[in-house]
Design a protein around this motif. Structure first.
Motif, PDB file in Angstrom:
ATOM      1  N   TYR A 110      44.478 -14.648   2.259  1.00 16.53           N
ATOM      2  CA  TYR A 110      43.032 -14.694   2.006  1.00 16.53           C
ATOM      3  C   TYR A 110      42.764 -14.757   0.509  1.00 16.53           C
ATOM      4  N   PHE A 116      39.184 -18.659   5.038  1.00 19.51           N
ATOM      5  CA  PHE A 116      37.793 -18.737   4.627  1.00 19.51           C
ATOM      6  C   PHE A 116      36.926 -17.857   5.525  1.00 19.51           C
ATOM      7  N   GLY A 117      35.760 -17.500   5.027  1.00 18.72           N
ATOM      8  CA  GLY A 117      34.865 -16.670   5.813  1.00 18.72           C
ATOM      9  C   GLY A 117      35.287 -15.212   5.765  1.00 18.72           C
ATOM     10  N   PHE A 118      34.819 -14.446   6.737  1.00 23.19           N
ATOM     11  CA  PHE A 118      35.150 -13.029   6.795  1.00 23.19           C
ATOM     12  C   PHE A 118      36.454 -12.821   7.557  1.00 23.19           C
ATOM     13  N   TYR A 146      35.549  -8.839  16.381  1.00 28.56           N
ATOM     14  CA  TYR A 146      35.902  -9.660  15.220  1.00 28.56           C
ATOM     15  C   TYR A 146      37.205  -9.180  14.572  1.00 28.56           C
ATOM     16  N   GLY A 179      38.732 -19.540  14.073  1.00 33.85           N
ATOM     17  CA  GLY A 179      38.895 -18.750  12.865  1.00 33.85           C
ATOM     18  C   GLY A 179      39.199 -17.299  13.170  1.00 33.85           C
ATOM     19  N   SER A 180      39.067 -16.472  12.154  1.00 34.80           N
ATOM     20  CA  SER A 180      39.482 -15.073  12.240  1.00 34.80           C
ATOM     21  C   SER A 180      38.805 -14.296  13.362  1.00 34.80           C
ATOM     22  N   ALA A 195      32.020 -12.052  17.294  1.00 35.13           N
ATOM     23  CA  ALA A 195      31.556 -11.677  15.963  1.00 35.13           C
ATOM     24  C   ALA A 195      30.433 -10.645  16.001  1.00 35.13           C
ATOM     25  N   SER A 331      35.954  -5.487   5.823  1.00 33.80           N
ATOM     26  CA  SER A 331      36.569  -6.814   5.770  1.00 33.80           C
ATOM     27  C   SER A 331      37.223  -6.953   4.406  1.00 33.80           C
TER      28      SER A 331
END
Length: 433
Positions: A110, A116-118, A146, A179-180, A195, A331
């Motif tokens: 990261y 990218f993102g959270f 999440y 994504g994550s 999320a 995060s």
């Protein structure tokens, strides 16, 4: 082994109506909370007639706290027996090391700009994922939040597929589109990370209903169980209460697993909740409620066995509150300045990996060399997952429009009858990831 549901510390439910004299309850506002690692016992509800039958209740409901305290009398003779076999110990250790090493690598990637993102990491909470998920069959379902990477890994999703998803690559478990926060695997029955808090609980309840429908209506040989993971911040959310009611009403094969890490982003659980003991909400809806030390994988595993077996037998849902702690901020974008350093140090000293390692050594289940070999193997797996993800291709631009509209090509048909997504000009200006 004697059932944990019959352990001491049972609170019997109050009758809905009683023609007799009023019953006396303890005043929770005047008692000391057992939360945050307190060793005092939870006080029981004092009932004038604890065994009084109640026509309004379908079955007896109990709530149990500290269900894994050392057994008295009956269990004293067997106290020397091991909680796990050598094979089980090595499996648990490997899974927890994988979760920890994978998340540490995610932090590195990261900060190097590969993700990218959270990105929400699971460090410190590994005992909950491993303690529950490693008891499941492949057909059983897991619904996450999440903070979902380690749940996916525990359920068997390959590390390279999870890492590729985090990198946004086409080889990820969601082809780079999740994504994550949105891990999903049909093959492994991981029904998604979600999320928004609480939104996964209805999905999990629906999965459990599917299992019951298969067995009771379609007459299939189905004993599948669903685990719904969520945090303490979710437990003041309406969907949580609605689904507890529905699951109890229909006796669905589901276990509601509260990963209470004491903080909802930057809000202390003790400041946000009128009664911080979440497990008590189970009996309010007609199901057993458990509170367990979520920093001890063996304690989590014993409670998980009871709850999963109960669901598999068709006896309905269970609410399990695992008191745990995350070792990082909410995060990777969180500087983690709100939590007291002394509180963080207290839980860091109770690292679940260290505790399991000590148990393995104390009971001579494995040597230090064997555990070192596991750690080396996991390091290689995680390194390979990064190399695989880095070398994998990004999704094609046309994939951005898939799974959005009902049309199989993703965006419908233009005036000339051709698919709009196939027009070279359609995605002009679309940023490359």
């Amino acid at each position: 082994m004697a059932s944990s549901f019959l352990s001491s510390g049972i609170i019997q439910p109050l009758p809905l109506r009683s023609p007799d004299k009023p019953q006396t309850l303890f005043d929770h506002l005047k008692t000391t909370s057992t939360f945050l690692g307190s060793t005092s016992k939870l006080r029981s509800v004092s009932l004038s007639k604890p065994n009084l039958p109640n026509p309004h209740r379908r079955s007896t409901v109990v709530a149990v706290s500290d269900v894994l305290k050392e057994k008295k009398t009956k269990s004293a003779a067997s106290s020397s027996q091991l909680l796990i076999t050598r094979e089980e110990g090595l499996e648990l250790y490997e899974d927890m090391v994988l979760g920890r090493a994978f998340e540490d690598m995610c932090a590195q990637m990261y900060y190097r700009g590969k993700m990218f993102g959270f990105v929400h990491l699971y460090n410190g909470q590994e005992a909950v994922s491993t303690g529950f998920i490693k008891l499941l069959k492949k057909e059983d379902c897991v619904v996450s939040t999440y903070r979902d990477h380690v749940h996916a890994l525990s359920k068997g999703v390959p590390a390279r597929a999870v890492m590729s998803e985090l990198f946004g690559k086409a080889t990820g478990c969601c082809r780079g589109q999740g994504g994550s926060m949105h891990m999903f695997s049909k093959e492994h029955n991981v029904l998604g990370g979600f999320a928004f808090i609480g939104e996964g609980i209805p999905v999990a309840t629906g999965a459990a209903f599917t299992s019951k429908y298969k067995r009771e209506v379609l007459k299939e040989d189905c004993d599948e169980v669903t685990l719904a993971f969520f945090g303490d911040g979710t437990c003041n959310n309406g969907q949580f209460f609605e689904c507890l009611n529905m699951a109890a009403l229909w006796k669905l094969p589901i276990v509601f697993v509260v990963e209470n890490n004491l903080w909802a982003i930057g809000m202390s659980h003790l400041r946000a909740t009128s009664d911080p003991e979440i497990w008590k909400k189970g009996p309010a809806f007609g199901m057993p409620g458990f509170h367990v030390d979520g920093m001890d994988v063996l304690k989590v595993r014993e409670v998980a066995k009871e709850a999963i077996q109960r669901a598999r037998r068709g006896e309905g849902p269970t609410l399990v509150e695992c008191e745990t702690y995350r070792f990082r901020g909410h995060s990777l974008a969180d500087p983690d300045e709100l939590r007291d350093p002394a509180e963080k140090a207290h839980y860091a000293a109770r690292d679940p990996l260290t505790a399991l390692k000590k148990y393995i050594f104390d009971n001579k289940l494995a040597s230090e060399a064997e555990l070192k070999a596991i750690e080396k193997k996991i390091d290689e797996v995680v390194e390979e997952s990064v190399e695989f993800a880095d070398a994998s291709p990004p999704p094609p631009r046309s994939q951005l429009l898939e799974n959005v509209f009902a049309d199989p090509k993703g965006f419908g048909i233009g005036p000339d009858g051709s698919y709009r997504c196939e027009d070279p000009k359609f995605t002009e200006g679309t940023a490359h990831v």
